[in-house]
Design a protein around this motif. Sequence first.
Motif, PDB file in Angstrom:
ATOM      1  N   VAL A  70       0.850  -1.189   0.000  1.00  0.00           N
ATOM      2  CA  VAL A  70       0.000   0.000   0.000  1.00  0.00           C
ATOM      3  C   VAL A  70       0.888   1.242   0.000  1.00  0.00           C
ATOM      4  O   VAL A  70       1.867   1.318   0.756  1.00  0.00           O
ATOM      5  CB  VAL A  70      -0.933   0.012   1.257  1.00  0.00           C
ATOM      6  CG1 VAL A  70      -1.565   1.393   1.442  1.00  0.00           C
ATOM      7  CG2 VAL A  70      -2.004  -1.051   1.129  1.00  0.00           C
ATOM      8  N   GLY A  71       0.541   2.172  -0.877  1.00  0.00           N
ATOM      9  CA  GLY A  71       1.189   3.478  -0.850  1.00  0.00           C
ATOM     10  C   GLY A  71       2.500   3.562  -1.617  1.00  0.00           C
ATOM     11  O   GLY A  71       3.128   4.623  -1.646  1.00  0.00           O
ATOM     12  N   LEU A  72       2.909   2.470  -2.228  1.00  0.00           N
ATOM     13  CA  LEU A  72       4.142   2.512  -3.022  1.00  0.00           C
ATOM     14  C   LEU A  72       3.721   2.683  -4.483  1.00  0.00           C
ATOM     15  O   LEU A  72       2.845   1.961  -4.958  1.00  0.00           O
ATOM     16  CB  LEU A  72       4.884   1.178  -2.842  1.00  0.00           C
ATOM     17  CG  LEU A  72       6.396   1.171  -2.980  1.00  0.00           C
ATOM     18  CD1 LEU A  72       7.025   2.107  -1.958  1.00  0.00           C
ATOM     19  CD2 LEU A  72       6.939  -0.249  -2.752  1.00  0.00           C
ATOM     20  N   SER A  73       4.334   3.633  -5.172  1.00  0.00           N
ATOM     21  CA  SER A  73       3.983   3.839  -6.577  1.00  0.00           C
ATOM     22  C   SER A  73       4.265   2.556  -7.370  1.00  0.00           C
ATOM     23  O   SER A  73       5.227   1.851  -7.088  1.00  0.00           O
ATOM     24  CB  SER A  73       4.822   4.996  -7.123  1.00  0.00           C
ATOM     25  OG  SER A  73       4.932   4.881  -8.507  1.00  0.00           O
ATOM     26  N   LYS A  74       3.407   2.304  -8.363  1.00  0.00           N
ATOM     27  CA  LYS A  74       3.644   1.126  -9.225  1.00  0.00           C
ATOM     28  C   LYS A  74       5.034   1.188  -9.845  1.00  0.00           C
ATOM     29  O   LYS A  74       5.661   0.168 -10.126  1.00  0.00           O
ATOM     30  CB  LYS A  74       2.629   1.102 -10.362  1.00  0.00           C
ATOM     31  CG  LYS A  74       1.265   0.678  -9.921  1.00  0.00           C
ATOM     32  CD  LYS A  74       0.298   0.698 -11.090  1.00  0.00           C
ATOM     33  CE  LYS A  74      -1.096   0.521 -10.549  1.00  0.00           C
ATOM     34  NZ  LYS A  74      -2.136   1.189 -11.261  1.00  0.00           N
ATOM     35  N   LYS A  75       5.500   2.403 -10.077  1.00  0.00           N
ATOM     36  CA  LYS A  75       6.794   2.574 -10.745  1.00  0.00           C
ATOM     37  C   LYS A  75       7.971   2.405  -9.786  1.00  0.00           C
ATOM     38  O   LYS A  75       9.114   2.303 -10.214  1.00  0.00           O
ATOM     39  CB  LYS A  75       6.860   3.967 -11.377  1.00  0.00           C
ATOM     40  CG  LYS A  75       5.854   4.164 -12.479  1.00  0.00           C
ATOM     41  CD  LYS A  75       6.329   5.235 -13.466  1.00  0.00           C
ATOM     42  CE  LYS A  75       5.470   5.290 -14.692  1.00  0.00           C
ATOM     43  NZ  LYS A  75       4.302   6.163 -14.555  1.00  0.00           N
ATOM     44  N   HIS A  76       7.709   2.418  -8.502  1.00  0.00           N
ATOM     45  CA  HIS A  76       8.794   2.261  -7.518  1.00  0.00           C
ATOM     46  C   HIS A  76       9.505   0.930  -7.775  1.00  0.00           C
ATOM     47  O   HIS A  76       8.863  -0.080  -8.052  1.00  0.00           O
ATOM     48  CB  HIS A  76       8.209   2.290  -6.107  1.00  0.00           C
ATOM     49  CG  HIS A  76       9.245   2.389  -5.026  1.00  0.00           C
ATOM     50  ND1 HIS A  76      10.059   1.326  -4.672  1.00  0.00           N
ATOM     51  CD2 HIS A  76       9.610   3.414  -4.224  1.00  0.00           C
ATOM     52  CE1 HIS A  76      10.872   1.695  -3.695  1.00  0.00           C
ATOM     53  NE2 HIS A  76      10.621   2.966  -3.405  1.00  0.00           N
ATOM     54  N   GLU A  77      10.820   0.938  -7.661  1.00  0.00           N
ATOM     55  CA  GLU A  77      11.568  -0.281  -8.011  1.00  0.00           C
ATOM     56  C   GLU A  77      11.207  -1.474  -7.123  1.00  0.00           C
ATOM     57  O   GLU A  77      11.395  -2.620  -7.512  1.00  0.00           O
ATOM     58  CB  GLU A  77      13.084  -0.024  -7.957  1.00  0.00           C
ATOM     59  CG  GLU A  77      13.559   0.460  -6.611  1.00  0.00           C
ATOM     60  CD  GLU A  77      15.067   0.590  -6.518  1.00  0.00           C
ATOM     61  OE1 GLU A  77      15.765   0.140  -7.433  1.00  0.00           O
ATOM     62  OE2 GLU A  77      15.527   1.160  -5.507  1.00  0.00           O
ATOM     63  N   ASN A  78      10.675  -1.207  -5.936  1.00  0.00           N
ATOM     64  CA  ASN A  78      10.320  -2.316  -5.051  1.00  0.00           C
ATOM     65  C   ASN A  78       8.836  -2.656  -5.043  1.00  0.00           C
ATOM     66  O   ASN A  78       8.399  -3.487  -4.241  1.00  0.00           O
ATOM     67  CB  ASN A  78      10.775  -2.019  -3.621  1.00  0.00           C
ATOM     68  CG  ASN A  78      12.281  -2.085  -3.501  1.00  0.00           C
ATOM     69  OD1 ASN A  78      12.929  -2.852  -4.222  1.00  0.00           O
ATOM     70  ND2 ASN A  78      12.851  -1.270  -2.646  1.00  0.00           N
ATOM     71  N   SER A  79       8.080  -1.999  -5.935  1.00  0.00           N
ATOM     72  CA  SER A  79       6.669  -2.400  -6.015  1.00  0.00           C
ATOM     73  C   SER A  79       6.609  -3.764  -6.683  1.00  0.00           C
ATOM     74  O   SER A  79       7.515  -4.155  -7.432  1.00  0.00           O
ATOM     75  CB  SER A  79       5.864  -1.390  -6.830  1.00  0.00           C
ATOM     76  OG  SER A  79       6.118  -1.577  -8.218  1.00  0.00           O
ATOM     77  N   TYR A  80       5.551  -4.500  -6.406  1.00  0.00           N
ATOM     78  CA  TYR A  80       5.427  -5.811  -7.036  1.00  0.00           C
ATOM     79  C   TYR A  80       5.014  -5.679  -8.500  1.00  0.00           C
ATOM     80  O   TYR A  80       5.259  -6.597  -9.290  1.00  0.00           O
ATOM     81  CB  TYR A  80       4.488  -6.708  -6.220  1.00  0.00           C
ATOM     82  CG  TYR A  80       5.110  -7.104  -4.882  1.00  0.00           C
ATOM     83  CD1 TYR A  80       6.493  -7.093  -4.714  1.00  0.00           C
ATOM     84  CD2 TYR A  80       4.332  -7.496  -3.810  1.00  0.00           C
ATOM     85  CE1 TYR A  80       7.076  -7.453  -3.511  1.00  0.00           C
ATOM     86  CE2 TYR A  80       4.910  -7.869  -2.602  1.00  0.00           C
ATOM     87  CZ  TYR A  80       6.293  -7.837  -2.455  1.00  0.00           C
ATOM     88  OH  TYR A  80       6.870  -8.204  -1.262  1.00  0.00           O
ATOM     89  N   HIS A  81       4.420  -4.525  -8.841  1.00  0.00           N
ATOM     90  CA  HIS A  81       4.194  -4.244 -10.264  1.00  0.00           C
ATOM     91  C   HIS A  81       5.544  -4.239 -10.996  1.00  0.00           C
ATOM     92  O   HIS A  81       5.693  -4.870 -12.037  1.00  0.00           O
ATOM     93  CB  HIS A  81       3.512  -2.885 -10.457  1.00  0.00           C
ATOM     94  CG  HIS A  81       2.028  -2.897 -10.232  1.00  0.00           C
ATOM     95  ND1 HIS A  81       1.470  -2.883  -8.977  1.00  0.00           N
ATOM     96  CD2 HIS A  81       0.982  -2.912 -11.102  1.00  0.00           C
ATOM     97  CE1 HIS A  81       0.145  -2.902  -9.075  1.00  0.00           C
ATOM     98  NE2 HIS A  81      -0.181  -2.917 -10.354  1.00  0.00           N
ATOM     99  N   SER A  82       6.516  -3.500 -10.437  1.00  0.00           N
ATOM    100  CA  SER A  82       7.846  -3.426 -11.069  1.00  0.00           C
ATOM    101  C   SER A  82       8.521  -4.791 -11.101  1.00  0.00           C
ATOM    102  O   SER A  82       9.119  -5.187 -12.111  1.00  0.00           O
ATOM    103  CB  SER A  82       8.758  -2.469 -10.300  1.00  0.00           C
ATOM    104  OG  SER A  82       8.298  -1.168 -10.403  1.00  0.00           O
ATOM    105  N   TYR A  83       8.427  -5.495  -9.987  1.00  0.00           N
ATOM    106  CA  TYR A  83       9.038  -6.838  -9.902  1.00  0.00           C
ATOM    107  C   TYR A  83       8.541  -7.724 -11.043  1.00  0.00           C
ATOM    108  O   TYR A  83       9.328  -8.387 -11.724  1.00  0.00           O
ATOM    109  CB  TYR A  83       8.684  -7.444  -8.540  1.00  0.00           C
ATOM    110  CG  TYR A  83       9.121  -8.886  -8.323  1.00  0.00           C
ATOM    111  CD1 TYR A  83      10.170  -9.198  -7.469  1.00  0.00           C
ATOM    112  CD2 TYR A  83       8.460  -9.941  -8.956  1.00  0.00           C
ATOM    113  CE1 TYR A  83      10.558 -10.522  -7.253  1.00  0.00           C
ATOM    114  CE2 TYR A  83       8.841 -11.263  -8.747  1.00  0.00           C
ATOM    115  CZ  TYR A  83       9.884 -11.548  -7.900  1.00  0.00           C
ATOM    116  OH  TYR A  83      10.265 -12.853  -7.694  1.00  0.00           O
TER     117      TYR A  83
END
Length: 251
Positions: A70-83
């Motif tokens: 929650v609260g981490l941008s999708k683009k953040h390198e540690n988001s699971y979207h990025s992963y």
Amino acid sequence: MKLLEAKDHLEMSRLAADIILEQVCNKSNSVLGLATGGTVLKTYQELILNHKENDISFAQVRTFNLDEYVGLSKKHENSYHSYMQKHLFNHIDIQSSNTFLPNGEAEDLERECISYEAMIDHMGGIDLQLLGIGQNGHIGFNEPGTSFNSKTHIIELEESTKLANSRYFNSLDEVPTHAVTMGISTIMQSRKILLLASGQHKASILHQLFKSDVTLDIPATILRNHPNVIIIADQEALSELHQLEGNVYAQ
Ligand code: PGA
């Protein structure tokens, strides 16, 4: 639960990839439940290899990830979207419109949970769910104490989970405190479940998974009630079980 023993991490990953590929070959529009974390990384590499070398197509596959911070941008390198982009989706022929992860940035997170659950139902439910296991027995981010009836929901991460995941962040303080996770009941509705465990640090929880009664204190123990679970573990993860049993077993 059926236990497959792997020699090491690589063999575990190859066995896991084989099961996922078999699912996709048997049903080209399979709905896969996917996980993130260290354990499944090599499995994804094996899938990519098979896509490139053996022409296995994921063009019709649909995927739902277990969780997102929650609260981490999708683009953040540690988001699971990025992963997922980095470690799988960018390297296979899956359509991005067929890949689903909870939106941890949603303004209305409660509504996001309901619509994520509805989308899984709309796609016909999950054919094969891939899982890791936390050292505290969590599956997805369902921490100890989570109701076995839970659907996709918001959860506060345990200190031990934040600590385990802080290896990807600059400091413990940067690890998000909450996540959206598929619920335990969501996971249990999957037609087939594949849980992977690798390394000495998983030996204690794996032992508990097989030996403890089903208990809210160890969420993964609920898998004992599922009719179609395969656990693939390497020798390090099996070391405590072996110490006691001296042998392989399935139940
Ligand atoms: P790991 O995480 O694969 O990084 O150990 C598994 C989990 O916490 O579910």
